[in-house]
Design a protein around this motif. Structure first.
Motif, short mmCIF file in Angstrom:
data_model
loop_
_atom_site.label_atom_id
_atom_site.label_comp_id
_atom_site.label_asym_id
_atom_site.label_seq_id
_atom_site.Cartn_x
_atom_site.Cartn_y
_atom_site.Cartn_z
N ALA A 67 0.85 -1.21 0.00
CA ALA A 67 0.00 0.00 0.00
C ALA A 67 0.87 1.25 0.00
N LEU A 68 2.00 1.21 0.71
CA LEU A 68 2.90 2.38 0.76
C LEU A 68 3.49 2.65 -0.62
N GLU A 69 3.75 1.57 -1.38
CA GLU A 69 4.32 1.74 -2.72
C GLU A 69 3.32 2.41 -3.66
N GLN A 70 2.02 2.18 -3.41
CA GLN A 70 0.98 2.72 -4.30
C GLN A 70 0.40 4.04 -3.78
N ALA A 71 0.86 4.47 -2.60
CA ALA A 71 0.18 5.61 -1.96
C ALA A 71 0.47 6.93 -2.68
N ASP A 72 -0.57 7.76 -2.79
CA ASP A 72 -0.37 9.15 -3.26
C ASP A 72 -0.22 10.08 -2.06
N ILE A 73 -0.90 9.67 -0.95
CA ILE A 73 -0.81 10.46 0.30
C ILE A 73 -0.56 9.49 1.45
N PHE A 74 0.42 9.82 2.31
CA PHE A 74 0.67 9.07 3.55
C PHE A 74 0.50 10.04 4.71
N VAL A 75 -0.39 9.71 5.64
CA VAL A 75 -0.63 10.59 6.78
C VAL A 75 -0.35 9.83 8.07
N ALA A 76 0.48 10.37 8.93
CA ALA A 76 0.74 9.78 10.26
C ALA A 76 0.05 10.66 11.29
N ILE A 77 -0.75 10.04 12.15
CA ILE A 77 -1.55 10.78 13.11
C ILE A 77 -1.22 10.32 14.53
N GLY A 78 -0.74 11.24 15.37
CA GLY A 78 -0.57 10.95 16.80
C GLY A 78 0.40 9.83 17.11
N THR A 79 1.55 9.84 16.41
CA THR A 79 2.56 8.84 16.75
C THR A 79 3.92 9.53 16.87
N SER A 80 4.70 9.10 17.85
CA SER A 80 5.96 9.79 18.18
C SER A 80 7.11 9.38 17.27
N GLY A 81 6.88 8.38 16.42
CA GLY A 81 7.94 7.99 15.47
C GLY A 81 9.14 7.36 16.15
N ASN A 82 8.91 6.71 17.28
CA ASN A 82 10.01 6.06 17.99
C ASN A 82 10.14 4.59 17.68
N VAL A 83 9.06 3.97 17.22
CA VAL A 83 9.05 2.50 17.11
C VAL A 83 9.06 2.10 15.64
N TYR A 84 10.00 1.21 15.33
CA TYR A 84 10.10 0.67 13.97
C TYR A 84 9.45 -0.70 13.92
N PRO A 85 9.04 -1.16 12.78
CA PRO A 85 9.15 -0.52 11.45
C PRO A 85 8.14 0.59 11.16
N ALA A 86 7.16 0.84 12.02
CA ALA A 86 6.13 1.85 11.73
C ALA A 86 6.76 3.22 11.46
N ALA A 87 7.78 3.57 12.24
CA ALA A 87 8.38 4.91 12.10
C ALA A 87 9.10 5.06 10.75
N GLY A 88 9.33 3.94 10.08
CA GLY A 88 10.02 4.00 8.78
C GLY A 88 9.06 4.13 7.59
N PHE A 89 7.75 4.11 7.86
CA PHE A 89 6.78 4.12 6.74
C PHE A 89 6.84 5.42 5.96
N VAL A 90 7.09 6.54 6.65
CA VAL A 90 7.09 7.84 5.96
C VAL A 90 8.20 7.87 4.91
N GLN A 91 9.37 7.32 5.27
CA GLN A 91 10.50 7.32 4.34
C GLN A 91 10.17 6.47 3.11
N MET A 92 9.52 5.33 3.36
CA MET A 92 9.17 4.43 2.26
C MET A 92 8.13 5.10 1.35
N ALA A 93 7.11 5.71 1.97
CA ALA A 93 6.05 6.36 1.17
C ALA A 93 6.64 7.49 0.32
N ALA A 94 7.52 8.29 0.95
CA ALA A 94 8.12 9.42 0.22
C ALA A 94 8.99 8.90 -0.93
#
Ligand code: BV8
Length: 230
Positions: free
Chosen positions: A161-188
């Motif tokens: 889904a991240l590969e196909q995303a046009d918009i990636f939105v992260a809501i209310g997360t501190s970005g400390n825990v991986y792999p979730a915190a790495g999703f923004v880099q993959m989407a971008a």
């Protein structure tokens, strides 16, 4: 049609009265992560861990969805393109707010799992150590939660889904825990426009193209209205 991937964290449930992890009065202020959110901790003291999740299951049951949860449900109902809602949260407030497709990448309080045969079933409000598995009868029930050192659920589906995303939105997360915190880099990397909706900057705020600060009950309905007006 725009494809959207949304990642939520504890901050989206904060205004529903559910403790986040890393606030000063948060969950990790009163418990050691390694004691209550690791397989080793469960092995050392299963009662402590079962109690920790029983408390959180009760807190979640007493809480109600807020305007951020319901706004995302409206988006799911009205959006014409693909929408994947991935949550790190183990509460069921997205579902109770009306979302029907929620991917709980770190498991769910309302699910129990057999540590022996991996069978899953709806968790009772209070789990006890040594509850028998309804499938294999082994007394190895555990909360169906992804602990540190364990593989989050449905990573292939999320990455597709991240590969196909046009918009990636992260809501209310501190970005400390991986792999979730790495999703923004993959989407971008795959060309998505990335937005952080948060009360404070996350640890990965610099990787987002756009950041909006404020309470989720303000920022999420506003963003959803913009998307639905487009
Ligand atoms: C794995 C269990 C591998 C459920 C959780 C790479 C680099 C460094 C470390 C690692 C790495 N890869 C793996 C690791 C190790 C580890 C990790 O990331 N450690 C960190 C701490 C350094 N990751 C793992 O172990 C993961 N597993 O990678 O496995 C593997 C590979 C092969 C085979 C097997 C294994 C597993 C991670 C999942 C752990 N389980 N929870 C539970 O008990 O709830 S993590 C837990 O913290 C939550 O689930 C959540 O996901 C996570 C992050 O918390 P947040 O949701 O962000 O909440 P937080 O309190 O931190 O922040 C709240 C935010 O909300 C703040 O920004 C705040 O400003 C904001 N906010 C507050 N109020 C509001 C608000 N926003 C808006 N409105 C408001 N009102």
């Amino acid at each position: 049609m725009t494809n959207i991937v949304i990642l939520t964290g504890a901050g989206i449930s904060a205004e529903s009265g559910i403790s986040t992890f890393r606030a000063e009065d948060g969950l990790w202020a009163n418990h050691r992560v390694e004691d209550v959110a690791t397989p080793e901790g469960f092995g050392r003291d299963p009662q402590l861990v079962v109690n920790f999740y029983n408390e959180r299951r009760a807190q979640a049951a007493d809480a109600g969805p807020n305007l951020a949860h319901t706004a995302l449900a409206q988006l799911e109902a009205a959006h014409k393109g693909d929408l994947l809602l991935v949550t790190q949260n183990v509460d069921d407030l997205h579902e109770r707010g009306g979302s029907s497709h929620v991917l709980h990448m770190h498991g769910a309080l309302n699910s129990a799992m057999c540590a022996s045969c991996q069978h899953r079933w709806p968790a009772p409000m209070k789990m006890a150590v040594g509850d028998p598995c309804p499938s294999c009868a082994t007394p190895m029930a555990r909360p169906d939660i992804v602990w540190f050192g364990e593989m989050p659920y449905q990573m292939d589906r999320i990455e597709q889904a991240l590969e196909q995303a046009d918009i990636f939105v992260a809501i209310g997360t501190s970005g400390n825990v991986y792999p979730a915190a790495g999703f923004v880099q993959m989407a971008a990397h795959y060309g998505a426009h990335t937005i952080e909706l948060n009360l404070e900057p996350s640890a990965v705020v610099s990787q987002f193209a756009e950041t909006r600060f404020g309470n989720a009950t303000q920022t999420v309905p506003m963003w959803v209205n913009e998307v639905l007006e487009d």
